[in-house]
Design an enzyme around this catalytic site. Structure first.
Site, PDB file in Angstrom:
ATOM      1  CE  LYS A   1      -3.927  -2.249   2.328  1.00 17.31           C
ATOM      2  NZ  LYS A   1      -4.914  -2.146   3.440  1.00 17.31           N
TER       3      LYS A   1
ATOM      4  CG  PHE B   1     -13.292   1.047   6.797  1.00 12.26           C
ATOM      5  CD1 PHE B   1     -12.830   0.527   5.594  1.00 12.26           C
ATOM      6  CD2 PHE B   1     -13.944   0.183   7.669  1.00 12.26           C
ATOM      7  CE1 PHE B   1     -12.985  -0.815   5.265  1.00 12.26           C
ATOM      8  CE2 PHE B   1     -14.120  -1.162   7.354  1.00 12.26           C
ATOM      9  CZ  PHE B   1     -13.646  -1.660   6.141  1.00 12.26           C
TER      10      PHE B   1
ATOM     11  NE  ARG C   1      -2.488  -5.783   7.062  1.00 20.65           N
ATOM     12  CZ  ARG C   1      -3.613  -6.274   6.573  1.00 20.65           C
ATOM     13  NH1 ARG C   1      -4.227  -7.286   7.199  1.00 20.65           N
ATOM     14  NH2 ARG C   1      -4.150  -5.781   5.474  1.00 20.65           N
TER      15      ARG C   1
ATOM     16  CE1 TYR D   1      -9.268  -2.937   0.178  1.00 20.13           C
ATOM     17  CE2 TYR D   1      -8.277  -1.085  -0.962  1.00 20.13           C
ATOM     18  CZ  TYR D   1      -8.157  -2.201  -0.161  1.00 20.13           C
ATOM     19  OH  TYR D   1      -6.920  -2.587   0.305  1.00 20.13           O
TER      20      TYR D   1
ATOM     21  CD  GLU E   1      -8.712  -8.834  -3.978  1.00 20.26           C
ATOM     22  OE1 GLU E   1      -9.560  -8.453  -3.154  1.00 20.26           O
ATOM     23  OE2 GLU E   1      -7.597  -9.288  -3.635  1.00 20.26           O
TER      24      GLU E   1
ATOM     25  NE  ARG F   1      -6.027 -12.179   4.909  1.00 24.01           N
ATOM     26  CZ  ARG F   1      -6.731 -11.030   4.900  1.00 24.01           C
ATOM     27  NH1 ARG F   1      -6.932 -10.352   3.767  1.00 24.01           N
ATOM     28  NH2 ARG F   1      -7.228 -10.556   6.002  1.00 24.01           N
TER      29      ARG F   1
ATOM     30  CB  THR G   1      -7.585  -6.105   9.465  1.00 21.44           C
ATOM     31  OG1 THR G   1      -8.006  -7.225   8.684  1.00 21.44           O
ATOM     32  CG2 THR G   1      -7.901  -4.810   8.742  1.00 21.44           C
TER      33      THR G   1
ATOM     34  CG  HIS H   1      -5.193  -6.130  -0.652  1.00 28.15           C
ATOM     35  ND1 HIS H   1      -6.441  -6.103  -0.063  1.00 28.15           N
ATOM     36  CD2 HIS H   1      -5.269  -7.028  -1.669  1.00 28.15           C
ATOM     37  CE1 HIS H   1      -7.243  -6.936  -0.723  1.00 28.15           C
ATOM     38  NE2 HIS H   1      -6.561  -7.500  -1.706  1.00 28.15           N
TER      39      HIS H   1
ATOM     40  CG  ASN I   1      -3.574  -2.482   6.861  1.00 24.07           C
ATOM     41  OD1 ASN I   1      -3.426  -2.136   5.687  1.00 24.07           O
ATOM     42  ND2 ASN I   1      -4.626  -3.172   7.267  1.00 24.07           N
TER      43      ASN I   1
HETATM   44  N1  UDP Z   1      -9.801  -0.847   7.269  1.00 23.71           N
HETATM   45  C1  UDP Z   1      -9.935   0.313   8.020  1.00 23.71           C
HETATM   46  N2  UDP Z   1     -10.686   0.273   9.167  1.00 23.71           N
HETATM   47  C2  UDP Z   1     -11.293  -0.863   9.606  1.00 23.71           C
HETATM   48  C3  UDP Z   1     -11.152  -2.041   8.848  1.00 23.71           C
HETATM   49  C4  UDP Z   1     -10.409  -1.994   7.679  1.00 23.71           C
HETATM   50  O1  UDP Z   1      -9.402   1.360   7.647  1.00 23.71           O
HETATM   51  O2  UDP Z   1     -11.936  -0.843  10.656  1.00 23.71           O
HETATM   52  C5  UDP Z   1      -8.999  -0.815   6.033  1.00 23.71           C
HETATM   53  C6  UDP Z   1      -7.631  -1.480   6.182  1.00 23.71           C
HETATM   54  O3  UDP Z   1      -6.704  -0.769   5.359  1.00 23.71           O
HETATM   55  C7  UDP Z   1      -7.908  -2.866   5.619  1.00 23.71           C
HETATM   56  C8  UDP Z   1      -8.865  -2.545   4.474  1.00 23.71           C
HETATM   57  O4  UDP Z   1      -9.694  -1.504   5.014  1.00 23.71           O
HETATM   58  O5  UDP Z   1      -6.709  -3.498   5.210  1.00 23.71           O
HETATM   59  C9  UDP Z   1      -9.741  -3.678   3.999  1.00 23.71           C
HETATM   60  O6  UDP Z   1     -10.413  -4.236   5.115  1.00 23.71           O
HETATM   61  P1  UDP Z   1     -10.497  -5.809   5.297  1.00 23.71           P
HETATM   62  O7  UDP Z   1     -11.471  -6.062   6.400  1.00 23.71           O
HETATM   63  O8  UDP Z   1     -10.757  -6.454   3.985  1.00 23.71           O
HETATM   64  O9  UDP Z   1      -9.030  -6.166   5.860  1.00 23.71           O
HETATM   65  P2  UDP Z   1      -7.824  -6.971   5.186  1.00 23.71           P
HETATM   66  O10 UDP Z   1      -8.406  -8.033   4.299  1.00 23.71           O
HETATM   67  O11 UDP Z   1      -6.989  -5.968   4.439  1.00 23.71           O
HETATM   68  O12 UDP Z   1      -7.067  -7.545   6.359  1.00 23.71           O
HETATM   69 MG    MG Z   2      -9.821  -7.860   2.829  1.00 26.66          MG
END
Ligand code: UDP
Ligand code: MG
Length: 139
Positions: A11, A59, A104, A51, A128, A87, A93, A117, A114
Site C-alpha cells: 500500500k 471506513f 503488520r 474496494y 483481484e 494472509r 487487519t 493487502h 497497514n
Molecule cells: N480498514 C480500516 N478500518 C477498519 C477495517 C479496515 O481502515 O476498521 C482498512 C484497512 O486498510 C484494511 C482494508 O480496510 O486493510 C480492507 O479491510 P479488510 O477487512 O478487507 O481487511 P484486510 O483483508 O486488508 O485484512
Molecule cells: Mg480484505
C-alpha cells in the site's frame, strides 16, 4: 493443499516508508513465487472499484482516499496454499491484534495504513488478479 495464486499489494504507506524490498523478501523467504509485479498510482475511482465490497463500511471513503494517495506495488504470488500463506505473513487487519513477526505487527502504525493487502479467498483472488493484470503481464 492446492497450488494457488493470490493478489498482493504494498500500500502507499509501505511504498513511502521504503518497505518494498522488506515485504517482497518475506514473500520470497516463505517460498511464494512472484508471477507478476507492477508499480502504479490508483485513481480514486480505481481504488473505489477495487474496494467496492466495502462500499457500505464507514471506513470506505477514507480507505479509498488513502489507497489513491500515492503509488502502490501490485503482485501475483503463487504457491501451495498461497492465499492463506500470504494472509499469515500479513497478520491481522488491526496491527494491534497481528501476531508478532507478521508484516503488520512489525511495521503498521494504523488500522488503515497497514502496509499490505492480500486476497482473502480463491474467488476474490481471481477477481483481484484480473483487476490488475492481463495475460501478457503474467509469467
Ligand atoms: N480498514 C480500516 N478500518 C477498519 C477495517 C479496515 O481502515 O476498521 C482498512 C484497512 O486498510 C484494511 C482494508 O480496510 O486493510 C480492507 O479491510 P479488510 O477487512 O478487507 O481487511 P484486510 O483483508 O486488508 O485484512
Ligand atoms: Mg480484505
Amino acid at each position: 493443499m492446492a497450488m494457488e495464486q493470490t493478489l498482493s499489494m504494498i500500500k502507499p504507506d509501505g511504498v513511502k516508508r521504503g518497505l518494498i524490498g522488506e515485504v517482497i523478501g518475506r514473500f520470497e523467504k516463505q517460498g511464494l513465487k512472484i508471477k507478476a509485479m507492477k508499480m502504479l498510482h490508483l485513481t480514486l475511482n480505481q481504488a473505489r472499484a477495487f474496494y467496492a465490497v466495502h462500499k457500505e463500511r464507514p471506513f470506505y471513503d477514507s480507505l479509498t482516499g488513502f489507497m489513491s494517495s500515492g503509488p502502490i506495488v501490485a503482485l501475483i504470488l503463487e504457491g501451495e496454499n498461497a492465499i492463506q500463506v500470504n494472509r499469515d505473513l500479513m497478520g491481522a487487519t488491526d496491527y494491534r491484534q497481528a501476531a508478532p513477526g507478521t508484516i503488520r505487527a512489525d511495521f503498521a502504525k494504523d488500522i488503515e495504513a497497514n502496509i499490505v493487502h492480500g486476497s482473502d479467498a480463491p474467488e476474490t483472488a481471481r477477481t483481484e488478479i484480473a483487476f490488475f493484470f492481463n495475460a501478457l503481464e503474467k509469467v
